[in-house]
Design an enzyme around this catalytic site. Structure first.
Site, PDB file in Angstrom:
ATOM      1  CG  HIS A  60     -32.265-135.600  34.900  1.00 34.38           C
ATOM      2  ND1 HIS A  60     -32.898-135.103  33.800  1.00 34.38           N
ATOM      3  CD2 HIS A  60     -33.235-135.992  35.733  1.00 34.38           C
ATOM      4  CE1 HIS A  60     -34.208-135.197  33.961  1.00 34.38           C
ATOM      5  NE2 HIS A  60     -34.436-135.728  35.139  1.00 34.38           N
TER       6      HIS A  60
ATOM      7  CE  LYS B  87     -32.122-145.851  36.305  1.00 40.19           C
ATOM      8  NZ  LYS B  87     -33.539-145.727  35.975  1.00 40.19           N
TER       9      LYS B  87
ATOM     10  CG  ASP C  22     -36.073-131.886  36.343  1.00 45.75           C
ATOM     11  OD1 ASP C  22     -35.176-132.605  36.816  1.00 45.75           O
ATOM     12  OD2 ASP C  22     -36.383-131.890  35.133  1.00 45.75           O
TER      13      ASP C  22
ATOM     14  NE  ARG D 203     -41.916-137.716  31.699  1.00 48.71           N
ATOM     15  CZ  ARG D 203     -40.970-138.108  32.539  1.00 48.71           C
ATOM     16  NH1 ARG D 203     -41.041-139.291  33.100  1.00 48.71           N
ATOM     17  NH2 ARG D 203     -39.953-137.326  32.792  1.00 48.71           N
TER      18      ARG D 203
ATOM     19  CG  HIS E 171     -31.262-130.631  34.296  1.00 45.52           C
ATOM     20  ND1 HIS E 171     -32.573-130.212  34.244  1.00 45.52           N
ATOM     21  CD2 HIS E 171     -31.252-131.918  33.868  1.00 45.52           C
ATOM     22  CE1 HIS E 171     -33.321-131.199  33.783  1.00 45.52           C
ATOM     23  NE2 HIS E 171     -32.554-132.241  33.553  1.00 45.52           N
TER      24      HIS E 171
ATOM     25  CD  GLN F  61     -39.542-134.595  35.581  1.00 43.67           C
ATOM     26  OE1 GLN F  61     -39.010-133.781  34.836  1.00 43.67           O
ATOM     27  NE2 GLN F  61     -39.200-135.867  35.608  1.00 43.67           N
TER      28      GLN F  61
ATOM     29  CB  CYS G 159     -32.470-132.248  30.406  1.00 44.73           C
ATOM     30  SG  CYS G 159     -33.323-133.699  29.843  1.00 44.73           S
TER      31      CYS G 159
END
Length: 653
Positions: free
Chosen positions: A527, A481, A400, A380, A402, A398, A351
RNA sequence: GCCGGAAUAGCUCAGCUGGCAGAGCACCUGUCUUGUAAACAGGGGGUCACGGGUUCGAAUCCCGUUUCCGGCUCCA
């Protein structure tokens, strides 16, 4: 004065005063009296929900009852598994004097009991035969489970004398957590043979009801799940009514092992792991095909929905992580390195990177929503003990995205994310379960903001007519979420997607857009990841398909097999033509038997095997064998190619 | 990270109480020319995870490290 109870079929039964579940069963018939394990009692008029009781418990007048037998499914299994846990504790207490017992509940597929073994003595699976033998003695002795209600202090004194510290702590906690208006006066104890345990119950009448049991594994488990407390030794086992059911269960476990993605990943040469980079998969050529096909799907679907793909660095100045809050909240899980006295951190999330791009321009309300997608590589530092094949890795790509939008657009964007997710999952036949997690105790932002954010998520779920579970207090600190979980073909649950509202990052990075009113406004970030990560998703796919990946994902879609080396020419021609048609076909013209070539292709789980020999050379056809063993002779290559191209294009198989 | 277990050829595994490191598959070579899940023969392949210790002698016993497996905790 007699009492009256109602049975599940609506009929009622008149019983003597103080009658028990056992009495009710006997009144209905001797068969049921023998088969009954417990009784479910409810009292709707008194507002009492159904609860399972021992057969020896007195029935209240006017109750609805249902007798539980071995045929009652899950409830019945839970009962005997709980029985088995007590029998395990009985056996262990006898074999290991001085052992302290803690708790032993039934669980999904069995039961466990947590023990604190005396200093210097541990137990491993080697001890299972001895423990099981002792357990069998308890089962064969047909010990009764006898419930007694004893005053709290008496029970406490009993366990204190026995130096059963964990039981004493449990009693103290029960007393403490009791309603002040209705203080706890007694606790229930269950005895079988000479073993007594603090237990709420219920239990079946006796140990002989445990038809078949098996100890499975031993593991550590923190007392009360608290890492700051002592690590106890947990023994897992399972129990069934019959040996046959137990054998079937063990067979199911074997099958699950056979579809373990770690094993299939090695056998099918998809990926490997190496000590030089623990928790990070090395994708081999075959696995890379799967990766690329999946990425292509993801890219194509994102583009159709107005996402713009970006690519951002993985290494950032630590200042960025201070600003985003990761340094404060997530430092232990991040990798840092110092070069020329500048500290840099590998991104654990994308992000802040997408935020940089958002800030590349001044944004107008006309630009919104801005949707950036990225196959974002994050790192991570997952604790060493939690790594698990592709399902829990340190190197995570990911899927991912946004979405930067106005508050008014949030609900519609969330709806679109959910529809997108369902569209993707349908391609793989996944059924998903939704969870809505709302404001946690530790949070930022005003109550008004949370009201609106939660309303937007709820609104989206309701508008899409989606069933969901509520997880109050489980949201992220910056926003609520929706999590999407799937259940795989052998019943296990995995989290895939997540759609999170984020009001924190726009604030921390001072994101703005100019509104129609010519004033500056704060956008909201959504997200979202739908597959979760490519690593994890591929791991799930491998297990879901047991390695038999659908045609469009299969690393090798087919092999052309020559019957002998004499037909290598026509076989090579066929393979070439299929490859020119965009299909991933290999040639196997080795001097090996057809049977062997078939066997090797089957073991590689190749969807199509085409055999070329005398007949095919003469007729200009191929013989087609699919990996499920079905065969078709005399197939024209053009026809087959067209058919396969269509299947690949619509990803239908 | 914590508890327990494991690590022997590319894979699956055997190797007893310390005494010459093995099998099957895979790989290589040769013969066979194969019709729907394993043709036959021969051959090559090992720092027994790594580092220390005990011992005349260690794959084997002890200690440490790494990784993996099963759980626990965690999964922002």
């Amino acid at each position: 004065m007699p009492i009256r109870v109602t049975l599940p079929d609506g009929s009622s039964l008149l019983l003597r005063e103080h009658a028990t579940g056992a009495d009710a069963a006997a009144a209905i018939g001797p068969g049921l009296a023998r088969a009954a394990l417990a009784v479910r009692v409810s009292h709707p008029e008194a507002g009492e929900a159904p609860v399972l009781r021992d057969l020896t418990a007195e029935l209240p007048d006017g109750a609805r009852i249902e007798l539980i037998t071995a045929k009652s499914g899950r409830d019945a299994l839970q009962l005997i598994r709980h029985d088995a846990a007590h029998v395990l504790a009985s056996a262990v207490s006898e074999l290991y004097p001085g052992v302290k017992i803690s708790i032993g509940p039934p669980i999904e597929d069995g039961f466990y009991y947590d023990f604190d073994f005396p200093e210097g003595s541990t137990v491993s699976e080697d001890a299972f035969p001895a423990i099981e033998e002792r357990m069998r003695a308890h089962v064969e002795a047909s010990e009764r489970f006898v419930r007694t209600e004893v005053p709290v202090q008496e029970a406490r004194a009993h366990f204190l004398r026995q130096q059963q510290d964990y039981k004493v702590e449990l009693i103290d906690d029960l007393v403490r957590s009791a309603d002040p208006d209705a203080p706890l006066r007694t606790v229930s104890l269950y005895r079988n043979g000479s073993f007594t345990d603090l237990c709420r119950g219920p239990h079946s009448p006796g140990t002989e009801r445990i038809g078949a049991f098996k100890l499975q594994s031993v593991a550590g488990a923190y007392w009360r799940g608290d890492p700051s407390r002592k690590m106890l030794t947990r023994i897992y086992g399972t129990a069934f009514f019959t040996h046959r059911e137990l054998a079937e269960h063990i067979e199911r476990l074997e099958q699950a092992r056979a579809r373990d993605h770690r094993r299939l990943g090695r056998e099918l040469k998809l990926f490997s792991f190496h000590d030089v980079s623990p928790g990070s998969p090395f994708w081999r050529p075959a696995g890379m095909v799967v990766w690329n096909e999946l990425t292509a799907l993801w890219r194509e679907q994102n583009a159709q929905r107005g996402y713009e793909e970006v690519k951002t660095p993985i290494l950032y100045d630590v200042e960025l992580w201070r600003q985003s809050g990761h340094w404060e909240k997530y430092r232990e899980h991040m990798y840092f390195s110092e070069v020329e006295s500048r500290v840099m951190g590998l991104k654990p999330m994308n992000c802040p990177a997408h935020i940089q791009i958002y800030k590349d321009e001044r944004r107008s309300y006309r630009d919104l929503p801005v949707r950036y997608s990225e196959a974002g590589l994050v790192h991570r530092h997952e604790a060493s003990g939690v790594l698990h094949g592709l399902l829990r890795v340190r190197h995570i790509t990911q899927d991912d995205a946004h979405i930067f939008c106005s508050e008014e657009q949030v609900e519609e964007e969330v709806k679109q994310c959910l529809r997108f997710a369902f569209h993707l999952y349908a391609i793989f036949g996944f059924e998903v379960r939704l969870e809505l997690s709302t404001r946690p105790p530790q949070r930022i932002g005003s109550e008004l903001m949370w009201d609106r954010a939660e309303a937007a998520l709820t609104g989206a779920l309701e508008a899409e007519r989606l069933a969901y579970e509520l997880n109050p207090g489980d949201g992220a600190f910056y926003g609520p979420k929706i999590d999407l979980h799937m259940t795989d073909s052998i019943g296990r649950s995995w989290q895939l997607g997540t759609v999170q509202l984020d009001y924190s990052m726009p604030e921390r990075f001072d994101l703005t857009y100019t509104g129609a009113d010519n004033a500056e406004h704060r956008p909201v970030m959504i997200h979202r990841a739908l597959l979760g990560s490519f690593e994890r998703f591929i791991g799930i796919l491998i297990e879901h398909y047991a390695g038999r990946l659908p045609l469009w994902l299969a690393p090798v879609q087919g092999v052309v097999l020559s019957v002998s080396e004499r037909f290598a020419g026509p076989a090579a021609d066929a393979a070439d033509r299929l490859r020119r048609a965009g299909l991933r076909f290999e040639l196997d013209a080795r001097g090996e038997s057809v049977s062997r070539k078939i066997r090797e292709a089957e073991l590689r789980k190749v969807p199509y095997m085409l055999i070329v020999g005398e007949r095919e050379q003469r007729d200009g056809t191929v013989a087609v064998r699919e990996r499920d063993g079905t065969q078709r002779a005399g197939v024209r290559l053009e026809q087959l190619a067209a058919d396969l191209q269509r299947q690949v294009a619509d990803r239908s198989s």
